[in-house]
Design an enzyme around this catalytic site. Sequence first.
Site, short mmCIF file in Angstrom:
data_model
loop_
_atom_site.label_atom_id
_atom_site.label_comp_id
_atom_site.label_asym_id
_atom_site.label_seq_id
_atom_site.Cartn_x
_atom_site.Cartn_y
_atom_site.Cartn_z
N ASP A 550 94.24 14.16 105.42
CA ASP A 550 93.34 14.81 104.48
C ASP A 550 93.47 16.33 104.59
O ASP A 550 93.60 16.88 105.68
CB ASP A 550 91.90 14.39 104.79
N CYS A 595 93.29 9.91 95.47
CA CYS A 595 93.06 10.07 96.91
C CYS A 595 91.57 9.90 97.11
O CYS A 595 91.03 8.86 96.73
CB CYS A 595 93.58 11.42 97.41
N SER A 596 90.87 10.89 97.63
CA SER A 596 89.42 10.79 97.71
C SER A 596 88.77 11.50 96.53
O SER A 596 88.03 10.91 95.77
CB SER A 596 88.91 11.40 99.03
N ALA A 597 89.10 12.79 96.36
CA ALA A 597 88.56 13.54 95.23
C ALA A 597 89.45 13.44 94.00
O ALA A 597 89.01 13.72 92.89
CB ALA A 597 88.39 15.01 95.61
N GLN A 639 94.84 21.30 96.32
CA GLN A 639 93.73 22.06 96.90
C GLN A 639 94.18 23.14 97.86
O GLN A 639 93.60 24.22 97.88
CB GLN A 639 92.81 21.10 97.66
#
Length: 677
Positions: A550, A595-597, A639
């Site tokens: 992550d 993914c997560s976001a 990000q």
Amino acid sequence: MAATLTPVEEQAVKEFITTVNDLRLIHNAGPLPWNTAVKFMMARKFDVHRSLALYKAHEMIRNREGLVSFDPTRDPLKSELDTGKFTVLPTRDNTGAAIVVFTASKHFPEITTHQTTLQGMVYQLDVALDSLETQRCGMVFIYDMTNSKYANFDYELSQKILNLLKGAYPARLKKVLIVSAPMWFRAPFGILRLFVREKLRDRIHVLGPSQLVLHITSSSLPRELGGSLFINHKTWLLHCLKSMTNRYGDLCDLASLPSSPSSVQNGVIFHPVERSHVQNGVTPNLLSEGENTDESSEQQHSVHEKHNSEDREKEVEVTKEKRRQISDLAAYFHCDQRCLLVPWFSARHTPRINLSSPSAVHVEQIHQVTHLRHHRYELIHRERKEWLHQRGLSPHPKRYLLWLKSNQPKNRYSDVLCYDHSRVKISCLDGDPASDYVNANYIDGYKQKNAFISTQGPLPKTFSDFWQMIWEQEVLVIVMTTRTIERSRPKCGQYWPKEEETSEDYGPFRVHNNGIDQYQDYTVTSLVITHSRTGLCREVSHMQYTSWPDYGVPLSALEILTFRDKVREQQAQSLMSLGSHWHGHSLGPPIVVHCSAGIGRTGTFITLDISIQRLEATGQIDIRGTVEKIRSQRAYSIQMPDQYVFCHLALLEYALGRGLLQDVDLTGFDETDSESE
């Protein structure tokens, strides 16, 4: 003992105090003490402009991270301090710099918040900075990774610590010594360090325990690091408590302060206690022999009273027009809204590298493409997130459907935008127009409209919406670049049956696990979806890459390239099985990536795929243009700066592997290069 300044330095401090106190007046804060102003000025060699920038950064970070009002005698901060994970040694290096140590093996991200850890650090650093020698000589930061595991490492916290020390704390950071770094840390760090300013980069050293004595003598190092020093951390904490009890506005932020200086001091809550004269940044027994602390304190207090009296007189003279100008200036410092519309990447004209000719690629070009200006990235990325979080607004002056009350529970993260113009719509339920919302956006590929669907990791309450999207978009392949749990934190719901030959119902859809193929870095699960109302069935391949940390990048570019090739092969095979039933683009329906976001690792994977297709078709790479296009459809895709750099390195490796390049010099990316100050 107060610092002895030259007339020029004293005048510079006065100019600094005048500007700072104008800002503090807006926030109903008292005047900045003279000795505190000297700390900021000394940290920037009495350059007023640079000292003001340091002060603003310092106040911004302390406000944003909650380093304002805390009590070191109460939990959770008391327990954090007692761990001894961060401490200030009672010794110095041969240049006179203070030595601070962070022991990674004592840090457990799942039980300690960033705020508590940072509070414990600044609490001790503020005391250490009382020492005039520390103000003059700076500090050495030792990040001890001995016996630490990946579970002890917190990428985001590490960045916050580095950002604080390198540009938001009034002490010169002389060196960062990373000791006993494991291999899983060294590889991504080789990329991450490219985003640190060159001047600071030369001060960062990754070394083994035996090399530490080349920077600090063994007599100044604790036994845990191969030295002979015995550390009494409890004695140091007792000294901190005594010292901090006698602060009056020192290193305070711009937040409103109470009228009584005895209630909140340096952002630390205390009850009034008897005044002490301890003032050095080391343990009390390290004060120089014969030093008259009472006399020094009285002299310092006299100097402070003189300058503070002058400051109060100047406050009365501030006019309404001046207040208005200062208010505008303060608003600018806290959030420059114009920055929110500036492109993320620093290079205005990023070169496009033509890989069809080996001679066209040089190290200088690689650095031009990959070396983003760190301060620019930090400013824009930080202020965008902070502005969105505080005001609930998007970078564009309009409201998005994700903020509708009925849609908010469907978003995993409140600050991850789902643009309306590119969002994926699902069929409405029971005539409810708001039920067509899912946090997912179409992403165009290379000469293919809606080649991908970029989405968040499904929440339990959105499982049925997710599978409805898969069904209606005729998806053949799902790419998952996260684990469901990472560092003991949920990143994505278990939205498919985990065990072979088991089934789960998600709304009107039954999903059956038809088999699992396990590889070293990824897992391929064959799923069969059945629509309960029509009885129709479809096969979907679920491909989960499990070796991607992550907020980071894979350790091996080759492995993620192999995984990408496998995804494309699976898409082609599934499309072939449809035969004449498919009438869309020749590359098939959208590939769902999450993914997560749905922005960091997702954006990186999509960028690589699009760039590879462009490379194969034209022999050219335009990663910057690709990312800008993706970001226009899915906000904040990619990000972290190291993810952006990773795309370039992976594409270069791909080009080398395909014979498009004969050779390329990557010396600048080798973390083992010698570093000197």
